[in-house]
Motif scaffolding. Structure first.
Motif, PDB file in Angstrom:
ATOM      1  N   PRO A 111      -1.709  44.700  66.390  1.00 16.85           N
ATOM      2  CA  PRO A 111      -1.266  44.644  64.971  1.00 16.85           C
ATOM      3  C   PRO A 111      -0.172  45.313  65.110  1.00 16.85           C
ATOM      4  CG  PRO A 111      -3.094  45.404  64.383  1.00 16.85           C
ATOM      5  CD  PRO A 111      -3.116  45.510  65.821  1.00 16.85           C
ATOM      6  N   LEU A 112       2.067  45.256  64.349  1.00 20.75           N
ATOM      7  CA  LEU A 112       2.228  45.788  64.124  1.00 20.75           C
ATOM      8  C   LEU A 112       3.515  45.487  63.634  1.00 20.75           C
ATOM      9  CD1 LEU A 112       3.688  48.070  65.939  1.00 20.75           C
ATOM     10  CD2 LEU A 112       4.816  46.506  67.237  1.00 20.75           C
ATOM     11  N   ARG A 113       2.743  44.667  62.081  1.00 19.46           N
ATOM     12  CA  ARG A 113       3.535  44.289  60.871  1.00 19.46           C
ATOM     13  C   ARG A 113       2.449  45.825  60.130  1.00 19.46           C
ATOM     14  NH1 ARG A 113       1.593  41.049  58.952  1.00 19.46           N
ATOM     15  NH2 ARG A 113       0.056  39.721  59.881  1.00 19.46           N
ATOM     16  N   GLU A 114       3.517  46.291  58.586  1.00 17.28           N
ATOM     17  CA  GLU A 114       3.164  47.097  58.174  1.00 17.28           C
ATOM     18  C   GLU A 114       1.815  47.105  57.366  1.00 17.28           C
ATOM     19  OE1 GLU A 114       6.486  48.672  55.425  1.00 17.28           O
ATOM     20  OE2 GLU A 114       5.247  50.520  54.182  1.00 17.28           O
ATOM     21  N   SER A 115       1.710  46.158  56.689  1.00 20.99           N
ATOM     22  CA  SER A 115       0.987  45.015  55.568  1.00 20.99           C
ATOM     23  C   SER A 115      -0.990  44.972  56.614  1.00 20.99           C
ATOM     24  CB  SER A 115       1.587  43.544  55.417  1.00 20.99           C
ATOM     25  OG  SER A 115       1.481  42.600  56.323  1.00 20.99           O
TER      26      SER A 115
END
Length: 130
Positions: A111-115
């Motif tokens: 994953p690479l999304r802040e959330s």
């Protein structure tokens, strides 16, 4: 308790290199994804690179030809090797971690999304001058 501590930031000239380190405690690498994010003044935090226990990596398009993410399990450390730095790379860089989620295959693209990340370090400043 998960704790992430970054180091290695600093000021460099355009075209220079830096290696950021993040020492992780309370993290079982096989059960976590780890990543690097950055936030420039006035901008939102963005994903830079992430890595899984399988060794699969995910890098932002803007850095994939210049940055490399890696993990040394023996040292409980994740690295971000940054080469050919540009002024636009100037930002506070944060180490992040998240547990493997239900339904997530450990072989998936990290994953690479802040959330998607739960744990965060304090950050280390990277400044690139032109």
């Amino acid at each position: 308790q998960v704790q992430l501590v970054e180091s290695g930031g600093g000021s460099v000239q355009s075209g220079g290199s830096l290696r950021l380190s993040c020492t992780a405690s309370g993290v079982t690498y096989s059960s976590y994804f780890l990543g690097w994010f950055r936030q420039a003044p006035g901008k939102e935090r963005e994903g830079v690179a992430s890595i899984s226990t399988s060794g699969r990596t995910n890098l932002a398009d803007s850095v994939m030809d210049r940055f490399t993410i890696s993990v040394d399990n023996a040292k409980d450390t994740v690295y971000l090797q940054m080469n050919s730095l540009k002024p636009e790379d100037t930002a506070m860089y944060y180490c992040a971690a998240t547990r493997l989620q239900t339904g997530w295959d450990r072989l998936r693209t990290p994953p690479l999304r802040e959330s998607q990340f739960t744990y965060w370090g304090q950050g280390t400043q990277v400044t690139v001058s032109s």
